[in-house]
Design an enzyme around this catalytic site. Structure first.
Site, PDB file in Angstrom:
ATOM      1  N   HIS A 292       0.773  -1.235   0.000  1.00 37.97           N
ATOM      2  CA  HIS A 292       0.000   0.000   0.000  1.00 37.97           C
ATOM      3  C   HIS A 292       0.807   1.289   0.000  1.00 37.97           C
ATOM      4  O   HIS A 292       0.217   2.371  -0.001  1.00 37.97           O
ATOM      5  CB  HIS A 292      -0.961   0.004   1.195  1.00 37.97           C
ATOM      6  CG  HIS A 292      -0.279  -0.109   2.534  1.00 37.97           C
ATOM      7  ND1 HIS A 292      -0.938   0.117   3.733  1.00 37.97           N
ATOM      8  CD2 HIS A 292       1.008  -0.417   2.887  1.00 37.97           C
ATOM      9  CE1 HIS A 292      -0.103  -0.054   4.734  1.00 37.97           C
ATOM     10  NE2 HIS A 292       1.074  -0.388   4.242  1.00 37.97           N
ATOM     11  N   HIS A 293       2.138   1.216   0.031  1.00 39.70           N
ATOM     12  CA  HIS A 293       2.937   2.443   0.084  1.00 39.70           C
ATOM     13  C   HIS A 293       3.366   2.958  -1.291  1.00 39.70           C
ATOM     14  O   HIS A 293       3.721   4.131  -1.416  1.00 39.70           O
ATOM     15  CB  HIS A 293       4.193   2.222   0.932  1.00 39.70           C
ATOM     16  CG  HIS A 293       3.932   1.986   2.376  1.00 39.70           C
ATOM     17  ND1 HIS A 293       3.168   2.840   3.149  1.00 39.70           N
ATOM     18  CD2 HIS A 293       4.331   0.979   3.206  1.00 39.70           C
ATOM     19  CE1 HIS A 293       3.120   2.371   4.383  1.00 39.70           C
ATOM     20  NE2 HIS A 293       3.800   1.239   4.442  1.00 39.70           N
ATOM     21  N   ALA A 294       3.382   2.106  -2.300  1.00 37.17           N
ATOM     22  CA  ALA A 294       3.860   2.548  -3.613  1.00 37.17           C
ATOM     23  C   ALA A 294       3.025   3.717  -4.121  1.00 37.17           C
ATOM     24  O   ALA A 294       1.791   3.706  -4.042  1.00 37.17           O
ATOM     25  CB  ALA A 294       3.819   1.391  -4.602  1.00 37.17           C
TER      26      ALA A 294
END
Length: 391
Positions: free
Chosen positions: A131-133
């Site tokens: 979920h950080h990209a």
């Protein structure tokens, strides 16, 4: 709609490997699938594999120049361009990086497509939840944001309301950023407070872009040390009311296991039993408000033997309507697999000894001097009025 659940799995996802010194050890995926099989859950779901996400799908979220940079680093890790977040300590470049990242993304997109088309009620991709990209960069062990891509594909297929609930210990910043201006997507993230943990975002005041996106992002910033009762109290004080109001057509959830008290990279004190309770709550919310349409993803989790496989096996069991009893004794065959792969002793039961987990409901009142209640109240005051709800 088919009553069967899908488990998205391809052995090749274990090639998502940043190296032996990196905390994101792909053995956590192999051991999870091993435990799923040990419990026979692979017979309670349809185990399927989707193709890798192609360029047109990746571009639903990611910039073309970024995808090109990932491809270049994948072909020759020495060409990694750190301007794109690749080749860093968090996100080292490795051969085949594009291919396996696209494969993981493809599993989440395939899960979303199957649920939207009624081919399955629920679909799980525990290799996903990266979920950080960001649209133009890698971040926080994440190359392609499969959660955002799954949601974007749902919108492309015609969904008008998609809710995303993220209970990873880290803020779901990449998903929030992808839909910051989009009123069709409600993102809710419960995470450790940004003062004490990467990525230093996810403040209650982050509520979406001014205009149509306002109120589309909700963040609960939990104080370090929050345990089971506080974590469940915060979840139930925020998530069900928002989901009931938004009434999503699909619920997408991210179940990072790094909230656990044994996780080496964070500072919450949540047990496996509380994680299971939230998984059950998400399942119930999907049935109550989204006609059962539920896409469940993995995420973080760096206690790769003791925590991650048990947590995500519970998730698969719940999605399959074949939940594993917390007091269940783990099959010895799996513990043998753990030792063979890691030379560690695996856990003996599917519980941390805290089941059932109790908490005090928000409707019973709150304590203005309590740090957990302060965190919940900050979220409710910042976000709820923007959605026409009382704090």
């Amino acid at each position: 709609m088919s009553g069967r659940a899908l488990l998205m799995w391809d052995e090749a996802v274990t090639q998502y490997d940043f190296g032996s010194e990196h905390p994101m050890d792909p053995v956590r995926l192999a051991l999870t699938m091993g435990l799923v099989r040990a419990y026979g859950l692979d017979r309670a779901v349809d185990v399927v594999s989707a193709p890798p996400a192609g360029d047109s799908t990746l571009r639903l979220v990611h910039r073309e120049d970024y995808v090109s940079a990932v491809r270049a680093a994948s072909a020759d890790p020495r060409r990694a361009d750190q301007a794109y977040g690749i080749g860093t300590v968090d996100d080292p470049a490795f051969a085949g990086m594009h291919e396996v990242s696209a494969l993981i993304a493809g599993q989440s997109v395939g899960a979303a497509e199957a649920v939207w088309r009624g081919e399955a009620a629920h679909a799980v991709n525990f290799a996903g939840g990266l979920h950080h990209a960001m649209p133009g960069s890698a971040s926080g062990f994440c190359i392609y944001n499969d959660a955002s891509l799954a949601i974007a594909r749902l919108l492309e297929l015609g969904a008008e309301r998609v809710a995303y609930v993220d209970v990873d210990v880290h803020h779901g910043d990449g998903v929030q950023a992808a839909f910051w201006e989009d009123p069709r997507v409600l993102t809710i993230s419960l995470h450790e407070h940004p003062r004490t943990l990467f990525p230093q975002t996810g403040w209650p005041e982050e509520t979406g872009a001014a205009g149509p996106g306002e109120g589309g992002a909700v963040n609960v910033a939990l104080p370090a040390g929050t345990g089971d009762a506080g974590w469940l109290r915060a979840f139930h004080a925020v998530v069900p009311e928002l989901i009931a109001d938004f009434r999503p057509q699909v619920l997408v959830t991210q179940h990072g296991a790094d909230t656990h008290f044994e996780d080496p990279l964070a500072h919450l004190a949540v047990s496996l039993d509380a994680q299971r309770a939230v998984q059950e709550a998400c399942h119930e919310l999907a049935h109550e408000y989204a006609e059962g349409r539920w896409v469940a993803l993995g995420g973080g989790g760096y206690a790769v033997v003791d925590v991650v496989p048990r947590s995500w096996t519970h998730l698969v069991g719940i999605a399959a309507h074949a939940p594993v009893e917390p007091e269940s004794v783990i099959p010895s065959s799996w513990r043998d697999e753990v030792y063979a792969r890691t030379r560690q002793l695996g856990p003996a039961r599917m519980t941390d000894g805290r089941w059932p987990v109790g908490f005090r409901d928000w409707a019973a009142g709150y304590d203005p001097a309590d740090r957990l209640d302060q965190a919940v109240l900050a979220t409710r005051k910042a976000a709820f009025p923007l959605r026409g709800l009382l704090p």
